[in-house]
Design a protein around this motif. Structure first.
Motif, PDB file in Angstrom:
ATOM      1  N   GLU A 143     -38.373  64.657 -72.931  1.00  0.00           N
ATOM      2  CA  GLU A 143     -39.247  63.808 -73.749  1.00  0.00           C
ATOM      3  C   GLU A 143     -39.741  62.586 -72.990  1.00  0.00           C
ATOM      4  O   GLU A 143     -40.841  62.097 -73.243  1.00  0.00           O
ATOM      5  CB  GLU A 143     -38.511  63.374 -75.010  1.00  0.00           C
ATOM      6  CG  GLU A 143     -38.272  64.507 -76.003  1.00  0.00           C
ATOM      7  CD  GLU A 143     -37.437  64.074 -77.189  1.00  0.00           C
ATOM      8  OE1 GLU A 143     -36.882  62.936 -77.141  1.00  0.00           O
ATOM      9  OE2 GLU A 143     -37.317  64.841 -78.161  1.00  0.00           O
ATOM     10  N   HIS A 144     -38.960  62.101 -72.045  1.00  0.00           N
ATOM     11  CA  HIS A 144     -39.338  60.914 -71.270  1.00  0.00           C
ATOM     12  C   HIS A 144     -39.949  61.264 -69.914  1.00  0.00           C
ATOM     13  O   HIS A 144     -40.156  60.382 -69.074  1.00  0.00           O
ATOM     14  CB  HIS A 144     -38.120  60.000 -71.070  1.00  0.00           C
ATOM     15  CG  HIS A 144     -37.686  59.292 -72.318  1.00  0.00           C
ATOM     16  ND1 HIS A 144     -36.966  59.916 -73.319  1.00  0.00           N
ATOM     17  CD2 HIS A 144     -37.890  58.013 -72.740  1.00  0.00           C
ATOM     18  CE1 HIS A 144     -36.734  59.050 -74.293  1.00  0.00           C
ATOM     19  NE2 HIS A 144     -37.275  57.895 -73.968  1.00  0.00           N
ATOM     20  N   GLY A 145     -40.226  62.534 -69.709  1.00  0.00           N
ATOM     21  CA  GLY A 145     -40.914  62.954 -68.490  1.00  0.00           C
ATOM     22  C   GLY A 145     -40.076  62.885 -67.231  1.00  0.00           C
ATOM     23  O   GLY A 145     -40.621  62.892 -66.123  1.00  0.00           O
ATOM     24  N   ARG A 148     -38.963  68.463 -65.892  1.00  0.00           N
ATOM     25  CA  ARG A 148     -39.979  69.343 -66.457  1.00  0.00           C
ATOM     26  C   ARG A 148     -39.468  69.970 -67.741  1.00  0.00           C
ATOM     27  O   ARG A 148     -38.266  69.992 -68.013  1.00  0.00           O
ATOM     28  CB  ARG A 148     -40.350  70.435 -65.461  1.00  0.00           C
ATOM     29  CG  ARG A 148     -39.215  71.364 -65.079  1.00  0.00           C
ATOM     30  CD  ARG A 148     -39.645  72.351 -64.019  1.00  0.00           C
ATOM     31  NE  ARG A 148     -38.558  73.196 -63.549  1.00  0.00           N
ATOM     32  CZ  ARG A 148     -38.139  74.296 -64.160  1.00  0.00           C
ATOM     33  NH1 ARG A 148     -38.747  74.691 -65.281  1.00  0.00           N
ATOM     34  NH2 ARG A 148     -37.150  75.013 -63.679  1.00  0.00           N
ATOM     35  N   LYS A 149     -40.367  70.504 -68.530  1.00  0.00           N
ATOM     36  CA  LYS A 149     -39.999  71.110 -69.808  1.00  0.00           C
ATOM     37  C   LYS A 149     -39.170  72.366 -69.560  1.00  0.00           C
ATOM     38  O   LYS A 149     -39.566  73.248 -68.803  1.00  0.00           O
ATOM     39  CB  LYS A 149     -41.249  71.456 -70.619  1.00  0.00           C
ATOM     40  CG  LYS A 149     -40.943  72.011 -72.009  1.00  0.00           C
ATOM     41  CD  LYS A 149     -42.201  72.161 -72.831  1.00  0.00           C
ATOM     42  CE  LYS A 149     -41.880  72.776 -74.196  1.00  0.00           C
ATOM     43  NZ  LYS A 149     -40.866  71.991 -74.935  1.00  0.00           N
TER      44      LYS A 149
END
Length: 275
Positions: A143-145, A148-149
């Motif tokens: 969520e905070h980058g 990676r997802k």
């Protein structure tokens, strides 16, 4: 000390001692008498807190969530705001305590395969609770980058399994130290499991593909790793070029009868790059 606190303390003592026996002897190898004798209490006292050995096991399994990462390091981990440092602190605490709980952890995993639905549910829920802090940290980092997802559920179970595996490594091979394996695991985790350099991956992919060319006279040649400006791209491009182009770089081949590609691939991207 109040009666309630006394009862709670006694129950915790029974659970903690039972964890030792379950870890060392397994479920069938542990007797209620073993626990009561070790604590110096009457067997009747045991039944004031637990109806059976199975009920004791269920409580021992639930206690794992406080053993895997000891309470004394919880606050330090919670206060850590850096994702990598937090994960490293949790890993170090896990590995230090691993020899004390690995037996009951194995018992927990065997309970997941039990025919007893109560044990299966308790063991499954506990295992998820053990992994949950990793899952929450991964979700926060995504969520905070910071990373990676990823699928937090799968990744958290993978990371927990890595910790368990190196825990066993430290127990069976004295050549490795806690500091060394922690460094390896952190490097692997933070780089997303990437073991190969990008160039190595590209080279490996390219070298696995080649073309066999047969001319009208039956002569054959295999094209592999042909370079243009030091870039290995010819094998990627060959599948979409014209016969005339091939004749221009292979003048002795006046007529190409057949081109056989070993592994069909989608090559349009490579073709656009070379046009």
């Amino acid at each position: 000390m109040s009666s309630l606190k006394s009862k709670t303390l006694k129950k915790e003592q029974i659970i903690n001692k039972a964890i030792e026996f379950f870890s060392n002897n397994g479920f069938t190898g542990t007797r209620i008498d073993d626990v009561t004798d070790a604590l110096g209490i009457a067997k009747g006292t045991f039944y004031l807190y637990f109806k059976s050995k199975k009920e004791l096991l269920i409580d021992c399994i639930g206690q794992l969530t406080t053993i895997v990462v000891p309470k004394e390091v919880w606050d330090d981990i919670r206060k850590e705001t850096d994702f990598a440092s937090r994960h490293e602190k949790r890993l170090v605490a896990f590995l230090k305590a691993f020899p004390t709980f690995c037996g009951i952890l194995n018992l927990l995993k065997s309970c997941i395969q039990s025919n007893d639905p109560v044990l299966v549910r308790k063991a499954s829920d506990t295992y998820k609770m053990l992994v949950n802090p990793l899952r929450k940290d991964l979700r926060w980092a995504v969520e905070h980058g910071i990373i990676r997802k990823v699928d937090e559920e799968v990744a958290s179970f993978l990371m927990f399994g890595m910790g368990e595996s190196v825990g066993y490594l430290l127990m069976i091979d004295p050549r490795y130290t806690l500091e060394y394996v922690t460094k390896i695991v952190m490097d692997y985790a933070l780089k997303g499991g990437q073991l190969f350099q990008t160039e190595t991956l590209r080279k490996s992919k390219t070298e696995s593909c080649y073309w066999d060319i047969t001319d009208s006279e039956g002569l054959k040649i295999r094209l592999k790793n042909v370079r243009f400006d030091e870039k290995i791209m010819f094998v990627e491009f060959l599948g979409v070029v014209s016969t005339g182009f091939l004749q221009s770089i292979l003048p002795r081949w006046t007529y190409i009868k057949k081109i056989t590609k070993c592994q069909p691939r989608c090559l349009t991207k490579a073709a656009r790059r070379l046009r």
